[in-house]
Design an enzyme around this catalytic site. Structure first.
Site, PDB file in Angstrom:
ATOM      1  N   LYS A  11       0.890  -1.162  -0.062  1.00 62.37           N
ATOM      2  CA  LYS A  11      -0.106  -0.078  -0.199  1.00 62.37           C
ATOM      3  C   LYS A  11       0.843   1.228   0.103  1.00 62.37           C
ATOM      4  O   LYS A  11       1.957   1.401  -0.539  1.00 62.37           O
ATOM      5  CB  LYS A  11      -1.087   0.079   1.269  1.00 62.37           C
ATOM      6  CG  LYS A  11      -1.878  -1.134   1.263  1.00 62.37           C
ATOM      7  CD  LYS A  11      -3.075  -1.321   2.322  1.00 62.37           C
ATOM      8  CE  LYS A  11      -3.766  -2.490   2.176  1.00 62.37           C
ATOM      9  NZ  LYS A  11      -4.894  -2.636   3.040  1.00 62.37           N
ATOM     10  N   HIS A  93      -8.677  -2.990  -5.942  1.00 62.87           N
ATOM     11  CA  HIS A  93      -8.439  -3.008  -4.682  1.00 62.87           C
ATOM     12  C   HIS A  93      -9.690  -1.896  -4.003  1.00 62.87           C
ATOM     13  O   HIS A  93      -9.917  -0.892  -4.498  1.00 62.87           O
ATOM     14  CB  HIS A  93      -7.313  -2.476  -4.028  1.00 62.87           C
ATOM     15  CG  HIS A  93      -6.895  -3.040  -2.514  1.00 62.87           C
ATOM     16  ND1 HIS A  93      -7.593  -1.993  -1.651  1.00 62.87           N
ATOM     17  CD2 HIS A  93      -6.340  -4.095  -2.115  1.00 62.87           C
ATOM     18  CE1 HIS A  93      -7.181  -2.736  -0.414  1.00 62.87           C
ATOM     19  NE2 HIS A  93      -6.338  -3.936  -0.582  1.00 62.87           N
ATOM     20  N   GLU A  95      -9.810  -0.123  -1.652  1.00 66.54           N
ATOM     21  CA  GLU A  95      -9.380   1.296  -1.423  1.00 66.54           C
ATOM     22  C   GLU A  95      -9.214   2.080  -2.740  1.00 66.54           C
ATOM     23  O   GLU A  95      -9.712   3.461  -2.502  1.00 66.54           O
ATOM     24  CB  GLU A  95      -7.878   1.389  -0.697  1.00 66.54           C
ATOM     25  CG  GLU A  95      -7.838   0.612   0.597  1.00 66.54           C
ATOM     26  CD  GLU A  95      -6.842  -0.082   1.442  1.00 66.54           C
ATOM     27  OE1 GLU A  95      -6.754  -0.507   2.197  1.00 66.54           O
ATOM     28  OE2 GLU A  95      -5.741   0.172   0.567  1.00 66.54           O
ATOM     29  N   GLU A 163     -11.498 -10.030  -0.780  1.00 63.03           N
ATOM     30  CA  GLU A 163     -11.210  -9.294   0.438  1.00 63.03           C
ATOM     31  C   GLU A 163     -12.326  -8.453   1.036  1.00 63.03           C
ATOM     32  O   GLU A 163     -12.918  -7.512   0.435  1.00 63.03           O
ATOM     33  CB  GLU A 163     -10.244  -8.184   0.148  1.00 63.03           C
ATOM     34  CG  GLU A 163      -8.813  -8.668  -0.383  1.00 63.03           C
ATOM     35  CD  GLU A 163      -7.755  -7.765  -0.197  1.00 63.03           C
ATOM     36  OE1 GLU A 163      -6.579  -8.001   0.654  1.00 63.03           O
ATOM     37  OE2 GLU A 163      -7.824  -6.405  -0.805  1.00 63.03           O
ATOM     38  N   GLY A 169      -7.504  -4.652   7.320  1.00 62.25           N
ATOM     39  CA  GLY A 169      -6.721  -3.754   8.333  1.00 62.25           C
ATOM     40  C   GLY A 169      -7.329  -3.542   9.688  1.00 62.25           C
ATOM     41  O   GLY A 169      -6.943  -2.879  10.431  1.00 62.25           O
ATOM     42  N   SER A 208      -6.782  -9.051   7.129  1.00 61.34           N
ATOM     43  CA  SER A 208      -6.120  -9.317   8.372  1.00 61.34           C
ATOM     44  C   SER A 208      -5.609 -10.737   8.552  1.00 61.34           C
ATOM     45  O   SER A 208      -5.758 -11.342   9.581  1.00 61.34           O
ATOM     46  CB  SER A 208      -7.412  -9.226   9.353  1.00 61.34           C
ATOM     47  OG  SER A 208      -7.772  -7.764   9.472  1.00 61.34           O
TER      48      SER A 208
END
Length: 248
Positions: A11, A93, A95, A163, A169, A208
């Site tokens: 990242k 992703h 994000e 994910e 996270g 995680s």
């Protein structure tokens, strides 16, 4: 048999000092059945490629633009990733989807750009906590998988990474049953669309993952590896995940 894949996503973390972690991963990466990939920030990509040269570790980018070149300040193309020594690129992703509003169509276009430059696209899909709690997980995952995966996708040029957004996270991890349900669904969907070739795609779990829970996650049906965030920044942590995957 699908080869397993331990993929790390650094990242927006890391400077040249962090490249020392790659040296500490090299011996663990020398496995018979597991591939190892680290996706670094663009600023480190060429230096990371040099650092892992001659080792089993592959490096990749975290995103690419769908266009080959042009007036896109701050973006990088798939050709630039290839030129810097990358072999893979993460597309879609969560994000990127959340922070930059990327749609399934945008993700598919970026993945096609990856193929055009002989890069493997690691296509990410996953539901939010609200979608999970409202029972929409499979609908969301199915829609993203269909819209983000180009028709030209194969097991050789594409990896699918599931994910759940709420697990990235946060330290929260779905139950093994929940992971298995989604991974089995992804496999069935790929086979329905691509026929027997759908069995060639590697499907990773991300969210995680750490050495302490890796073994039980990797034992779940249709989990072919992991896309790891924070735990891939430190060799001690990532080596534990590689070792657990190699034993799975």
């Amino acid at each position: 048999m699908r080869r397993k894949l331990a993929a790390g996503n650094w990242k927006m973390n890391g400077t040249k000092a962090n490249l020392a972690e790659l040296d500490a991963m090299k011996s663990t990466a020398e496995t018979d059945q597991t591939d190892v990939l680290i996706c670094t920030p663009a600023t480190l990509l060429s230096r990371a490629a040099d650092a892992v040269s001659g080792s089993p570790i592959a490096v990749g980018g975290q995103d690419c633009h769908a266009n080959a070149s042009g007036a896109h300040t701050g973006d990088i193309s798939a050709a630039m990733i290839k030129d810097a020594g990358g072999s893979h690129v993460i597309t879609g992703h969560s994000e990127r989807r959340v922070d930059h509003g990327e749609t399934d169509a945008v993700v598919a276009a970026k993945s096609e750009a990856a193929y055009a430059n002989d890069l493997v696209a690691v296509i990410c899909i996953g539901e939010s906590l609200e979608e999970r709690e409202s029972g929409k997980t499979l609908d969301v995952v199915g829609t993203q998988l269909a819209g983000s995966t180009p028709d030209a996708a194969t097991g050789a040029n594409t990896v699918i990474a599931y994910e759940p957004v709420w697990a990235i996270g946060t330290g929260k991890v779905p139950t093994l049953e929940q992971i298995g349900e989604v991974h089995d669904f992804i496999r069935e969907t790929l086979v329905e669309r691509f026929g027997d070739a759908g069995n060639d795609f590697r499907v990773l779990y991300g969210g995680s993952v750490k050495p302490s829970n890796a073994s039980e996650i990797f034992a779940v049906s249709n989990v072919d590896g992991a896309l790891v965030g924070g735990a891939s920044l430190k060799a001690n942590d990532f080596n534990g995940i590689i070792a657990a995957l190699d034993k799975a």
